[in-house]
Design a protein around this motif. Structure first.
Motif, PDB file in Angstrom:
ATOM      1  N   ALA A 336       0.667  -1.021  -0.127  1.00 41.41           N
ATOM      2  CA  ALA A 336      -0.108  -0.104  -0.059  1.00 41.41           C
ATOM      3  C   ALA A 336       0.539   1.439  -0.018  1.00 41.41           C
ATOM      4  O   ALA A 336       1.883   1.116   0.093  1.00 41.41           O
ATOM      5  N   ALA A 337       0.026   2.453  -0.756  1.00 45.25           N
ATOM      6  CA  ALA A 337       0.901   3.373  -0.821  1.00 45.25           C
ATOM      7  C   ALA A 337      -0.006   4.594  -0.397  1.00 45.25           C
ATOM      8  O   ALA A 337      -0.703   5.060  -1.254  1.00 45.25           O
ATOM      9  N   GLY A 338       0.447   5.584   0.261  1.00 43.16           N
ATOM     10  CA  GLY A 338       0.123   7.089   0.460  1.00 43.16           C
ATOM     11  C   GLY A 338      -0.316   8.227  -0.924  1.00 43.16           C
ATOM     12  O   GLY A 338       1.328   8.386  -1.017  1.00 43.16           O
ATOM     13  N   THR A 339      -0.318   8.864  -1.464  1.00 39.01           N
ATOM     14  CA  THR A 339      -0.004   9.666  -1.796  1.00 39.01           C
ATOM     15  C   THR A 339      -0.477  11.448  -1.462  1.00 39.01           C
ATOM     16  O   THR A 339      -1.504  10.900  -0.455  1.00 39.01           O
ATOM     17  N   SER A 340      -0.203  11.883  -2.200  1.00 38.98           N
ATOM     18  CA  SER A 340      -0.853  13.130  -2.378  1.00 38.98           C
ATOM     19  C   SER A 340      -1.879  14.221  -1.888  1.00 38.98           C
ATOM     20  O   SER A 340      -2.033  14.959  -1.548  1.00 38.98           O
ATOM     21  N   HIS A 341      -2.221  13.042  -3.261  1.00 42.71           N
ATOM     22  CA  HIS A 341      -3.764  13.944  -3.382  1.00 42.71           C
ATOM     23  C   HIS A 341      -5.113  13.036  -2.844  1.00 42.71           C
ATOM     24  O   HIS A 341      -6.353  12.937  -2.921  1.00 42.71           O
ATOM     25  N   ASN A 375      -3.513  14.572   2.650  1.00 43.20           N
ATOM     26  CA  ASN A 375      -3.039  14.812   1.917  1.00 43.20           C
ATOM     27  C   ASN A 375      -1.820  13.583   2.708  1.00 43.20           C
ATOM     28  O   ASN A 375      -1.853  13.647   4.260  1.00 43.20           O
ATOM     29  N   VAL A 376      -1.865  11.873   1.944  1.00 41.11           N
ATOM     30  CA  VAL A 376      -1.433  10.793   2.993  1.00 41.11           C
ATOM     31  C   VAL A 376       0.424  10.365   3.353  1.00 41.11           C
ATOM     32  O   VAL A 376       1.043  10.578   2.508  1.00 41.11           O
ATOM     33  N   ASN A 391      -3.033   8.348   8.097  1.00 41.83           N
ATOM     34  CA  ASN A 391      -2.344   9.783   8.237  1.00 41.83           C
ATOM     35  C   ASN A 391      -2.804  10.527   7.509  1.00 41.83           C
ATOM     36  O   ASN A 391      -2.187  10.620   6.714  1.00 41.83           O
ATOM     37  N   ASN A 392      -3.607  11.431   7.364  1.00 39.42           N
ATOM     38  CA  ASN A 392      -3.967  12.185   6.266  1.00 39.42           C
ATOM     39  C   ASN A 392      -3.692  13.493   6.748  1.00 39.42           C
ATOM     40  O   ASN A 392      -4.429  15.050   5.821  1.00 39.42           O
TER      41      ASN A 392
END
Length: 1445
Positions: A336-341, A375-376, A391-392
């Motif tokens: 899993a990867a969190g993105t800026s959007h 933003n994650v 966490n955003n």
């Protein structure tokens, strides 16, 4: 297919921005640290759906810096910026503050693998080790404290060294493993339990040093690198210690056993400067880095592979979207990867099929993203339920995986797209709608005019009216499952089922007893509801009336199904007579059987997908080959979902996966080989396979079965090329703004095998087809034909014929083809019945119905590659045809090449056609034919090929075009000398033709030239070339016609016997050259004719030549005549041979005796008659004895022996052999013959040899006398042996033994001599007594000299002492004694006395030389030396000879 439900944490009011996340490794508890520069910080704990644990709230005026959960217990270690470390216990909220050991910012908290140690470290380099008990409570002050004077960055515990697995050893001991048992006892080696956890650890500092702290808390520096260390990890598979610095330099070290580390690899990881970096290390040996770019980089240290994963805008990601953080779930193999959007991207790791993890690269498949706000910045997988926390920067969301809901009923299908969105398809009207809910949808249930969704706490009901969805009811309900029928909703609560209105009003309660358990599964089909409970009970209710009525009593499946753990799914059929059940076993694994409960019969049966067979007693007793074949296709599988047809109560379908997959949910159905299996289920016939096929690609899972269609949910983003839509696109409507266009086709339907082409048929046809399929499956042809007798449509008949391909019923297919009126197909199927394989017969039917793929599978299944090859050729699939021929059907390989070449020629591709004509080895004929209109190309091809046959063809073509010169050139290249000579003769070049014929020696060319010369009356040349051509009869004919007698003889000898006979007759008629006539008759095999002519013309030299070829096959009279001729001319050897050939053996023998001719072994063999027809047995033996007598006279003793033996006279044979003197053969012959006389004769012969020096001969003599039963002769031989011992060696002891043996033998012998034997025995007894006395005297002498001397004196007085004891030996004994005593005078007197008694012998022989020398010296009398032995008396020799003979 799954979605992720996001639950926002219920954070306390005025809580700060979350800064740290930490999941417990096993419990669904999330720790969240929040910090604010103004108010300090806090730590809170949250449950699975974001519920706040109020008792576990910790607040400080400082910022929290590190969170770490105890690996087992619900104990959280919290580090603060002021150096405080506290332990927070869930759920009580108890706090334990560690004694003050740190004064600076806490940078390090790490638990050992079992939680018995806690390591704390701060910004100043202070490190403390704490000990805790099994419940996670602190035990006293810190164990040790070290000062490193640099900020501490990372810490990892070293894995424990592997010890003996005690549990495994215990199991082995119980099962009888003695070596394992010994390890538990004093006898074996001490058991190395190994530490339960590793207590040594590594700690890194900001100056690039790594220190190791051992189990006793002693510290030492391990290694040093440049830069600050940001990450430490240990790669167990390779036993490699690795680290990453702040400059992203990856270093790997091998730890030495004695201490220290050796660098094995160093590599720089790529990154973007100035960005936040997130690095994680997985147990699968992946190093994953996110550096604030649009990609993620993976380094696989085990396989030395690199991956770069990027976002795909087609799946919903935005341009310029950056990846901030990553987290990997090993259990699900999801990154899993969190993105800026605000997107969470997920990659599923899949391995390529049929390959191991070790030798292939992993493939990473990007899934549809999950959207959250903001933003994650942080992601973490955790707990045993594999929850994902995100966490955003504003709050924390907990994402929980949920299987996407889908349902089909009454031509309406709903499929979940996102946690809050559904795609609804109405197949009757062709309308597609999207439903956006304000809650997370955990379940959906549809009917023809309603859609019901729920989340486990709330139920919403929508009315489906045309193209509009309108909410008609919403109510709270904790039911996890909901079912819908008409206007009623069915929900569950403990021990009962509630029947509600769409607004939630309870209309009726269906109660369950405590034993029946709590309802957990609901399913509705038509007007029947089936309920499954947590105690494995099922109940069926009839919903057709106003109130639900029990259709049957509760059934306890645990009594019927062994090893039942829990029910997974229950379904009932359209008339409520059958219930299908999927279960989990006690161990939690899904069962590979589908169980069927017959409501009326109250019985439970099953279909086992592991074996591909139903339970015993259900299947028909006679199982056809078709069923066996199809059963093999779905054996070794496990069912995952099941459905009954919406209206047909007999039809059942289920999805199965291979046993190795063993998945209980539909999450991974797109990853494995899914098969769809359809069964007929009835009371009378049990479970019958109707169809089995693999799930089409692009489809997600089976939704329902509603004849004539299967309904499937589609994979998002993938088009289904084989779908059958309910209506044209013009009929579909899309409410504006409700659903994107990609949601329009989330449900696809496929026609059943029996309804392909009949999707739109009316109900009567549909029912008839179902009945036809059912009766066809059970094998009831009469009922099958009755069900379709009223059908007139050709399309229906064609469809039924297609069905027959699947079911392999050729008898039904013939009827179908007849109704279709296709005579050609019927004829082809009839002819195919000659094939031995049923599959090949069905394949021909498939071909006639244009079902080429089915025909191909059938031919492959029965391995009829020849027919498969023909199919490929006929259908124009030439690459497949060539591959089949080259791999499997090589017997038709050249034919396939030829047919392909013909095809290419018809398509105008002459170049390729030429190549395949060559491969088929038909280019000699086909290529010239193909290129005959293109002369220039043909000429180029001829010159290029350099093939003699093609040269010859081209030369013939040129000759036909009158281009003789060029034709001659090509004939020469082809080495066709006949054609060369023929053309030269035609052109008048006779000399050239003659030279070619002479040089090459070609027979055809020579024959053609000879005919040419004969035609031109050049007889000499004609004869010459006929001879060259080996046409001797033509040459002979010309010689006879032209009087060439000299050449005639030579030609006749070269020719065949007929020509020789003809030439001999020619010479005989002519009366000249009679010797030639005789020779030719002889050569031609007419020996009698040759002899007659030779006798008539007195050709004696010719007679001699002819006689050499005479043998026993010739006329005996002729042979006798020839022998007389040779006797007359004194050629006796030749005459003997002819007499033998004529079988006149006596005459031949007489001639041999008369002329003293030597009989050779060959001649003797030829004279030995074996055929009793020629001579009687007595005459034959007499002849053999005569031959043997003749051989004896001429000294051929061995040959004589052979012939005597053949005549049966072994006595004479032995005498002949004795004369030969061949000892070895004499012994062999005696042993083989086993006759007394022969044994005695052989023994007598052997006595004549030097048996004294050869012990073997001595043994053989004794053995032969014994076998010959001649004890008297054996006794005589022993007497001789005794005398030899006395005379030669003066050994009276051995002589005594021999005489004793002689006495024994003579005692056994029969007295045949009239009393002489008694005299011999008395004589022997006397000799033995005398020798015994002398032997006794000799033995007594050393002990009693005087007594021995007196006895010797007395012995000399005995009468007839000699020859038993030689007088010389007795006197010699006395002389020796007196010499030794010094009485030389007495000794000399004894010597003189002996001389008087034996005047003729040299008495000095009996006295030793020493005594003689002493006598001579003392007495002064000269005594000469003598080494000669005394000669034996003449009467001794006579006696010996008498004894022997």
């Amino acid at each position: 297919m799954a979605v992720y439900f996001d639950h926002r944490i219920e954070a306390p009011e005025n809580s700060a921005v979350p800064s740290h996340l930490m999941w417990h490794s096993t419990l669904p508890v999330l720790a969240v640290a929040s910090s604010s520069p103004a108010s300090g910080g806090s730590v809170d704990l949250y449950l699975q759906q974001g519920e706040h644990v109020e008792s576990c709230h910790v607040e400080r005026p400082h910022q929290p810096t590190v969170l770490r959960w105890h690996p087992i217990k619900p104990v959280l270690a919290v580090g603060w910026e002021n150096g405080e470390v506290a332990l927070l216990i869930h759920p009580s909220g108890d706090q334990t503050v560690l004694p003050s050991s740190h004064t600076a910012h806490i940078t390090l908290l790490e638990w050992s693998t079992s939680g018995s140690r806690l390591v704390t470290g701060d910004q100043t380099g202070a490190l403390a080790v704490w000990k805790l008990d099994a419940r996670g409570r602190l035990l006293g002050n810190h164990l040790v404290k070290h000062e490193y004077n640099k900020p501490l960055t990372c810490c990892i515990f070293r894995p424990a060294s592997p010890g003996d697995d005690v549990a495994m050893l215990a199991r082995a001991s119980v099962s009888g493993d003695e070596s394992a048992l010994d390890m538990f006892s004093w006898k074996g080696a001490p058991l190395k339990m190994g530490p339960q956890e590793g207590l040594a650890f590594y700690v890194s500092t900001a100056d690039g040093k790594v220190h190791v702290v051992d189990e006793h808390c002693k510290t030492s520096t391990l290694l040093s690198v440049e830069g600050s260390i940001k990450k430490l990890f240990y790669f167990e598979k390779r036993e490699v210690f690795a680290m990453i610095t702040d400059t992203l330099m990856l270093s790997q070290y091998k730890l030495r056993p004695e201490g220290g580390a050796q660098e094995v690899m160093k590599v720089k990881l790529s990154s973007k400067a100035g960005q936040n970096i997130d690095i994680i290390w997985t147990e699968d040996s992946f190093l994953i880095t996110a550096t604030g770019e649009q990609t993620i980089r993976l380094l696989d240290l085990e396989r030395d592979a690199n991956y770069v994963l990027s976002l795909d805008e087609t799946l919903g990601f935005e341009k310029g979207e950056m990846i901030n953080c990553v987290s990997y779930c090993a259990a699900k193999e999801i990154l899993a990867a969190g993105t800026s959007h605000g997107h969470i991207a997920m990659w599923k790791m899949v391995m390529q099929p049929s390959s191991s993890r070790l030798d292939t690269k992993a493939l990473w498949k990007l899934q549809t993203p999950t959207e959250i706000e903001g933003n994650v910045t942080q992601l973490q997988w955790g707990s045993s339920q594999n929850l994902l926390a995100a966490n955003n920067s504003q709050t924390v969301l907990i994402l929980c995986e949920h299987v996407m809901s889908a349902h089909y009923n009454q031509q309406v299908a709903a499929v979940q797209l996102t946690p809050t969105q559904l795609s609804i398809s109405h197949f009757t009207t062709g309308v597609h709608l999207a439903l956006q809910s304000d809650m997370h949808i955990k379940g959906v249930c549809v009917s023809k005019d309603s859609v019901t969704v729920w989340n486990g706490k709330l139920v919403n009901v929508y009315e489906l009216s045309g193209t509009v969805l309108r909410s008609t009811g919403s109510f709270s309900c904790d039911s996890q499952v909901v079912a819908v029928h008409d206007e009623n909703l069915y929900t569950v609560e403990p021990n009962r089922v509630q029947i509600r209105t769409p607004q939630g009003t309870v209309k009726q309660l269906l109660t369950f007893s405590k034993a029946e358990g709590n309802p957990v599964l609901l399913s509705v089909c038509q007007s029947y509801l089936v309920v499954g409970t947590d105690t494995a009970h099922i109940r069926v209710f009839d919903l057709s009336r106003r109130d639900a009525k029990a259709h049957c009593s509760a059934k306890n499946l645990a009594d019927q199904i062994p090893n039942l753990g829990a029910l997974r799914s229950v379904r009932c059929n359209a008339n409520g007579s059958q219930v299908s059940i999927l279960i989990s076993q006690v161990n939690g694994r899904p069962d590979h059987k589908v169980y069927f409960y017959d409501v009326e019969m109250d019985t439970v049966t099953h279909f086992d997908f592991f074996t591909g067979r139903p339970s015993s007693g259900v299947f028909q007793p006679e199982e056809s080959d078709k069923q066996k074949f199809q059963g093999a296709e779905f054996s070794g599988r496990c069912p995952v979902s099941h459905f009954w047809d919406e209206s047909e109560p007999r039809l059942f379908v289920c999805e199965t996966v291979p046993i190795s997959s063993e998945i209980s949910s539909k999450t991974c159905l797109d990853m494995v080989d899914v098969s769809v299996v359809t069964l007929f289920c009835t009371q009378e016939h049990g479970l019958l396979l109707q169809d089995c096929f693999p799930k089409p690609s692009g489809l997600q899972a089976l939704l329902a079965l509603d004849v004539p269609y299967y309904y499937f949910s589609c994979k998002p983003g993938e088009k289904d090329p084989g779908s059958t839509e309910a209506s044209s696109p013009s009929q579909q409507s899309q409410p504006t703004g409700e659903a994107p266009g990609q949601f329009s086709h989330m449900v696809s339907r496929r026609a059943l095998r029996d309804f392909v082409g009949l999707e739109g048929c009316e109900k009567a046809t549909r029912d008839a087809m179902l009945n036809f399929s059912f009766y066809l499956t059970i094998g009831d042809m009469d009922e099958a034909f009755k069900s379709i007798k009223l059908i007139k449509s050709k399309a229906v008949w064609e469809n039924m014929a297609r069905m027959c391909v699947k079911t392999r019923h050729l008898d039904v297919a013939r009827v179908c083809l007849g109704n279709m009126g296709i005579a050609r197909a019927a004829k082809a199927v009839k002819e195919a019945e000659a094939e031995p394989e049923p599959e090949a017969q069905v394949a021909m039917l498939a071909i006639q119905l244009n079902m080429l793929e089915d025909a191909e599978k059938l031919y492959k299944s029965c391995q009829r590659h020849d027919l498969l090859n023909a199919l490929y050729q006929a259908s124009g699939q030439w690459p497949q045809a060539l591959e089949t021929a080259e791999s499997h059907d090589r017997i038709h390989l050249r034919t396939t090449y030829y047919n392909y070449a013909k095809y290419l020629e018809s398509m105008g591709d002459k170049t390729m056609a030429l190549a395949y004509y060559e491969k088929s080895d038909t280019h000699m004929v086909e290529v010239p034919r193909m290129l005959q209109d293109d002369t220039s190309s043909l000429e180029i091809y001829v010159n290029k090929m350099k093939d003699r046959n093609i040269y010859k063809w081209w030369a013939q073509y040129l000759e036909s075009q009158s281009d003789m010169e060029t034709a001659l050139q090509f004939y020469e290249r082809a080495q066709d000398f006949l054609s060369l000579v023929r053309v030269h003769c035609y052109m008048g070049n006779i000399q050239e033709a003659s030279q070619i014929a002479n040089d090459t020696g070609d027979r055809a060319a020579s024959y053609h030239l000879a005919r040419h010369y004969e035609g031109h009356d050049d007889i000499k040349q004609a004869v010459h070339f006929y001879t060259r051509a080996q046409a001797y009869n033509n040459a002979i004919r010309l010689c006879k016609e032209n009087g060439l007698d000299d050449q005639l003889m030579n030609l006749a000898l070269l020719s065949n016997p007929e020509d020789m006979m003809e030439a001999a007759c020619y010479y005989e008629e002519k009366g000249t050259h009679m010797d030639r006539a005789v020779a030719l008759y002889h050569k031609a095999g007419y020996v009698s004719k040759a002899l007659e002519l030779a006798f008539a013309t007195e050709q004696f030299s010719a007679l001699q030549l002819i006689a050499e070829d005479l043998n026993e096959n010739c006329d005996p009279a002729l042979l006798a005549r020839c022998s007389e001729f040779f006797i007359k001319h004194s050629q006796y050897e030749k005459a003997v041979e002819l007499l033998v050939a004529a079988k006149k053996y006596n005459q031949a023998l007489e001639l041999c005796l008369a002329q003293n001719l030597t009989i050779t072994e060959d001649l003797a063999e030829r004279m030995t008659v074996t055929d009793s027809k020629d001579l009687s047995e007595d005459a034959r033996k007499e002849l053999l004895e005569q031959i043997a007598d003749c051989c004896m006279r001429q000294g051929s003793y061995h040959l004589a022996t052979k012939k005597y033996t053949q005549a049966g006279n072994k006595l004479k044979a032995m005498r002949a052999l004795l004369k030969s003197g061949d000892t070895e053969k004499i012994v062999f012959f005696a042993n083989v013959s086993r006759q007394k006389e022969l044994f005695i004769m052989a023994a007598n012969y052997l006595q004549s040899l030097d048996w004294r020096k050869n012990p073997e001969i001595l043994k053989t003599i004794i053995g032969f006398y014994t076998k010959g039963k001649a004890p008297d002769l054996l006794a005589g031989f022993y007497e001789v042996c005794a005398q030899v011992e006395i005379d030669e060696y003066q050994d009276y002891e051995k002589a005594l033994d021999a005489l004793m043996e002689a006495f024994k033998c003579l005692s056994k012998a029969k007295d045949t001599s009239g009393g002489q034997q008694e005299g011999r025995l008395a004589d022997l007894q006397h000799k033995i007594s005398l020798i015994k006395k002398f032997v006794h005297i000799r033995r007594l002498y050393p002990d009693d000299t005087d007594e021995a001397v007196q006895l010797c004196e007395a012995l000399l007085e005995e009468p007839e002492l000699d020859p038993a004891v030689r007088i010389g030996d007795a006197f010699g004994f006395l002389v020796e004694h007196h010499c030794q005593q010094g009485n030389f005078q007495t000794a000399y007197q004894k010597l003189e006395e002996l001389q008087k008694l034996l005047p003729s012998q040299n008495v000095r022989y009996y006295i030793s030389q020493v005594s003689l020398d002493a006598l001579q010296r003392e007495m002064g009398v000269p005594l000469g030396r003598s080494d000669h032995r005394p000669s034996l008396k003449e009467d001794d020799e006579v006696e010996e000879e008498l004894n022997v003979s």
